[in-house]
Design a protein around this motif. Structure first.
Motif, short mmCIF file in Angstrom:
data_model
loop_
_atom_site.label_atom_id
_atom_site.label_comp_id
_atom_site.label_asym_id
_atom_site.label_seq_id
_atom_site.Cartn_x
_atom_site.Cartn_y
_atom_site.Cartn_z
N UNK A 2 -2.51 11.32 -15.17
CA UNK A 2 -3.66 11.96 -15.28
C UNK A 2 -4.53 11.18 -16.49
N UNK A 3 -5.62 10.87 -16.10
CA UNK A 3 -6.60 10.10 -16.88
C UNK A 3 -7.70 10.92 -17.60
N UNK A 4 -7.79 11.20 -18.62
CA UNK A 4 -8.79 12.04 -19.16
C UNK A 4 -10.16 11.35 -19.25
N UNK A 5 -11.12 12.30 -19.29
CA UNK A 5 -12.45 11.39 -19.71
C UNK A 5 -12.42 10.68 -20.86
N UNK A 6 -13.33 9.55 -20.92
CA UNK A 6 -13.25 8.66 -22.04
C UNK A 6 -14.41 9.35 -22.74
N UNK A 7 -14.16 9.76 -24.08
CA UNK A 7 -15.29 10.35 -25.02
C UNK A 7 -15.46 9.24 -26.04
N UNK A 8 -16.81 9.37 -26.35
CA UNK A 8 -17.24 8.33 -27.45
C UNK A 8 -18.72 8.59 -27.79
N UNK A 9 -18.98 7.46 -28.60
CA UNK A 9 -20.17 7.49 -29.31
C UNK A 9 -21.00 6.04 -29.17
N UNK A 10 -22.20 5.72 -29.25
CA UNK A 10 -22.81 4.85 -29.17
C UNK A 10 -23.91 4.62 -30.47
N UNK A 11 -23.59 3.51 -31.38
CA UNK A 11 -24.62 3.67 -32.15
C UNK A 11 -25.39 2.03 -32.28
N UNK A 12 -26.60 2.11 -32.80
CA UNK A 12 -27.33 1.01 -32.78
C UNK A 12 -27.11 0.01 -34.18
N UNK A 13 -26.54 -1.32 -34.33
CA UNK A 13 -26.24 -1.79 -35.63
C UNK A 13 -27.25 -1.88 -36.54
N UNK A 14 -28.51 -1.99 -35.85
CA UNK A 14 -29.81 -2.24 -36.92
C UNK A 14 -30.62 -0.95 -36.61
N UNK A 15 -30.11 0.14 -36.38
CA UNK A 15 -30.77 1.51 -36.30
C UNK A 15 -31.19 1.49 -35.04
N UNK A 16 -31.39 2.93 -34.41
CA UNK A 16 -31.88 3.13 -33.11
C UNK A 16 -33.55 2.69 -32.88
N UNK A 17 -33.63 1.97 -31.60
CA UNK A 17 -35.36 1.54 -31.31
C UNK A 17 -36.12 2.74 -31.31
N UNK A 18 -37.45 2.47 -31.58
CA UNK A 18 -38.44 3.36 -31.78
C UNK A 18 -39.10 3.87 -30.47
N UNK A 19 -38.42 3.39 -29.15
CA UNK A 19 -38.87 3.64 -28.18
C UNK A 19 -37.49 4.09 -27.24
N UNK A 20 -37.88 4.73 -25.97
CA UNK A 20 -36.86 5.32 -25.17
C UNK A 20 -36.04 3.92 -24.48
N UNK A 21 -34.58 4.31 -24.55
CA UNK A 21 -34.01 3.14 -23.97
C UNK A 21 -32.95 3.82 -22.96
N UNK A 22 -32.60 3.14 -21.68
CA UNK A 22 -31.66 3.36 -20.65
C UNK A 22 -30.46 2.83 -21.42
N UNK A 23 -29.26 3.71 -21.16
CA UNK A 23 -28.14 3.21 -21.68
C UNK A 23 -27.11 3.38 -20.66
N UNK A 24 -26.38 2.10 -20.44
CA UNK A 24 -25.22 2.27 -19.25
C UNK A 24 -23.79 1.86 -20.07
N UNK A 25 -22.98 2.80 -19.89
CA UNK A 25 -21.57 2.59 -20.41
C UNK A 25 -20.80 2.31 -19.56
N UNK A 26 -20.03 1.54 -19.44
CA UNK A 26 -18.92 0.93 -18.32
C UNK A 26 -17.37 0.74 -18.86
N UNK A 27 -16.53 1.26 -17.93
CA UNK A 27 -15.26 0.65 -18.03
C UNK A 27 -14.99 -0.18 -16.96
N UNK A 28 -14.55 -1.50 -17.41
CA UNK A 28 -14.25 -2.75 -16.51
C UNK A 28 -12.89 -3.14 -16.61
N UNK A 29 -12.20 -3.50 -15.41
CA UNK A 29 -11.12 -4.12 -15.28
C UNK A 29 -10.96 -5.57 -15.54
N UNK A 30 -10.63 -5.95 -16.74
CA UNK A 30 -10.67 -7.37 -17.29
C UNK A 30 -9.43 -8.00 -17.07
#
Length: 116
Positions: A2-30
């Motif tokens: 049973x694999x639960x959903x992955x919960x987390x947060x995103x933050x921007x190192x230099x603060x969020x941009x002042x315009x809308x951005x599309x975000x893509x979060x991926x889990x990859x087999x590496x």
């Protein structure tokens, strides 16, 4: 398994941009070195200007795609173009490993890609 959903947060190192951005979060087999990673799961959302940091995400991982003996990594990209595009303005620059069955909340940090 049973694999639960992955919960987390995103933050921007230099603060969020002042315009809308599309975000893509991926889990990859590496697992295989020097080979392209395999996208196991992906979620996309839009972050508006002035949005609070950190921004929460939930990534649903299909149980049947995950194997304990494989190596998995989380990554994120953000930009004005469709999320996940190669010319994203922001992205993770560190490795964020994930283990099947982990319930730990993930924290991904996005850095600005200097195009200068």
């Amino acid at each position: 398994m049973s694999t639960p959903d992955i919960n987390g947060t995103i933050d921007f190192a230099d603060g969020p941009p002042g315009y809308p951005v599309d975000i893509c979060v991926r889990l990859e087999d590496t697992t295989i070195l020097d080979a392209p990673s395999i996208v196991m799961a992906e979620t996309r959302y839009r972050l508006g200007p002035g949005s609070m940091q950190p921004s929460a995400f939930v990534l649903s991982v299909p149980d049947e795609r995950v194997e304990k003996r494989r190596q998995y990594t989380l990554s994120a990209r953000a930009g004005c173009l469709p999320a996940g595009a190669d010319d994203a303005s922001f992205g993770t620059v560190l490795s964020y490993p994930w283990r099947p069955g982990s319930k730990a909340r993930q924290r991904l940090r996005l850095h600005h890609f200097d195009r200068g």
